[in-house]
Write an enzyme that holds these catalytic residues in place. Sequence first.
Site, PDB file in Angstrom:
ATOM      1  N   SER A  35       3.571  38.916   8.333  1.00  0.00           N
ATOM      2  CA  SER A  35       3.941  39.457   7.136  1.00  0.00           C
ATOM      3  C   SER A  35       5.517  38.896   6.904  1.00  0.00           C
ATOM      4  CB  SER A  35       3.558  40.726   6.759  1.00  0.00           C
ATOM      5  OG  SER A  35       4.515  41.387   7.680  1.00  0.00           O
ATOM      6  N   ASN A  36       6.130  39.162   8.019  1.00  0.00           N
ATOM      7  CA  ASN A  36       7.714  38.906   7.694  1.00  0.00           C
ATOM      8  C   ASN A  36       7.717  37.368   7.425  1.00  0.00           C
ATOM      9  OD1 ASN A  36       9.600  41.092   7.827  1.00  0.00           O
ATOM     10  ND2 ASN A  36       8.046  41.533   9.372  1.00  0.00           N
ATOM     11  N   ASN A 129      16.772  39.045  14.975  1.00  0.00           N
ATOM     12  CA  ASN A 129      15.299  39.594  15.217  1.00  0.00           C
ATOM     13  C   ASN A 129      15.551  40.768  14.354  1.00  0.00           C
ATOM     14  OD1 ASN A 129      13.102  40.355  16.514  1.00  0.00           O
ATOM     15  ND2 ASN A 129      14.604  42.293  17.519  1.00  0.00           N
ATOM     16  N   HIS A 131      13.585  44.663  13.874  1.00  0.00           N
ATOM     17  CA  HIS A 131      12.921  45.345  14.651  1.00  0.00           C
ATOM     18  C   HIS A 131      12.587  46.755  13.870  1.00  0.00           C
ATOM     19  CE1 HIS A 131      11.700  47.919  18.156  1.00  0.00           C
ATOM     20  NE2 HIS A 131      12.544  48.715  17.845  1.00  0.00           N
TER      21      HIS A 131
HETATM   22  C1  GAR Z   1       7.576  43.974  12.411  1.00  0.00           C
HETATM   23  O1  GAR Z   1       7.308  45.200  12.027  1.00  0.00           O
HETATM   24  C2  GAR Z   1       8.638  43.890  13.350  1.00  0.00           C
HETATM   25  O2  GAR Z   1       9.671  44.762  13.036  1.00  0.00           O
HETATM   26  C3  GAR Z   1       8.071  44.359  14.692  1.00  0.00           C
HETATM   27  O3  GAR Z   1       6.868  43.576  14.729  1.00  0.00           O
HETATM   28  C4  GAR Z   1       6.331  43.554  13.092  1.00  0.00           C
HETATM   29  C5  GAR Z   1       5.717  42.043  12.873  1.00  0.00           C
HETATM   30  O4  GAR Z   1       5.341  42.082  11.815  1.00  0.00           O
HETATM   31  N1  GAR Z   1       9.056  43.632  15.682  1.00  0.00           N
HETATM   32  C6  GAR Z   1       9.338  44.245  16.931  1.00  0.00           C
HETATM   33  O5  GAR Z   1       8.867  45.458  17.273  1.00  0.00           O
HETATM   34  C7  GAR Z   1      10.107  43.505  17.629  1.00  0.00           C
HETATM   35  N2  GAR Z   1      10.610  44.260  18.834  1.00  0.00           N
HETATM   36  P1  GAR Z   1       4.720  40.899  11.118  1.00  0.00           P
HETATM   37  O6  GAR Z   1       4.228  39.861  12.204  1.00  0.00           O
HETATM   38  O7  GAR Z   1       3.634  41.338  10.094  1.00  0.00           O
HETATM   39  O8  GAR Z   1       5.850  40.083  10.547  1.00  0.00           O
END
Ligand code: GAR
Length: 218
Positions: A35-36, A129, A131
């Site tokens: 989603s990011n 990154n 988080h």
């Molecule tokens: C996000 O919430 C990000 O902050 C987290 O994984 C998710 C990915 O969401 N990352 C971590 O926990 C890194 N330590 P997405 O795949 O929907 O973008």
Amino acid sequence: MLETVSSLISPPLPAVWPRFAQPLRLGVMASGNGSNLEAIAASIQRGDLHGEIRVVVYNNPGAKVADRAARLGLPTVLLNHRQYASREALDEAIVNTLDTYGVDWVVMAGWMRCVTTRLIEAFPGRVLNIHPSLLPSFPGIRAVDQALAAGVKLAGCTVHQVELAVDSGPVVMQAAVPVKSDDTVNTLQARIQQQEHQLYPAAIALAAQQKFSQAQRF
Ligand code: GAR
């Protein structure tokens, strides 16, 4: 009457987005949902973040991020960590791939692997990154569960430059959201993710702006 704060982003989102000499050449690394990735691509498409996504590297076959990237017309490269003898060997392959696609900025968007100095040193100060916590609180896995278990009243997300220790390095931007008394991991995670999608494009722009102005001072 007391006003309820729904979110706070610091530093604030840009009123005017910076333009660079050329669009930032981004390589996105993701392990799962994506989603990011989609939020960053949308920001570029709107004309906010002055960048282009050159490649999406992912490590889990069948990850949803690959479908999203395909829908967005972005090249994807699967580098399955299970097929590499060490973290260094995987990072070597990642660096080679990012170089092949002409990437300048590495954007870890849900990349759930530890990285090594091989990657960090190949892109000094240019590995970011996101988080889902207000770092330095709650690094590592299940950050949202950790926050709920600790009973914090504010949670949020952080974009930072990547250093060797998990979820560590200079903070670029943070967003805070309230934790509600009836929150579950899912509801709190959704509130945080909404902020992530605003935060990440702005933090990429800010990190680049800072890096370029630093370079000019020397
Ligand atoms: C996000 O919430 C990000 O902050 C987290 O994984 C998710 C990915 O969401 N990352 C971590 O926990 C890194 N330590 P997405 O795949 O929907 O973008």
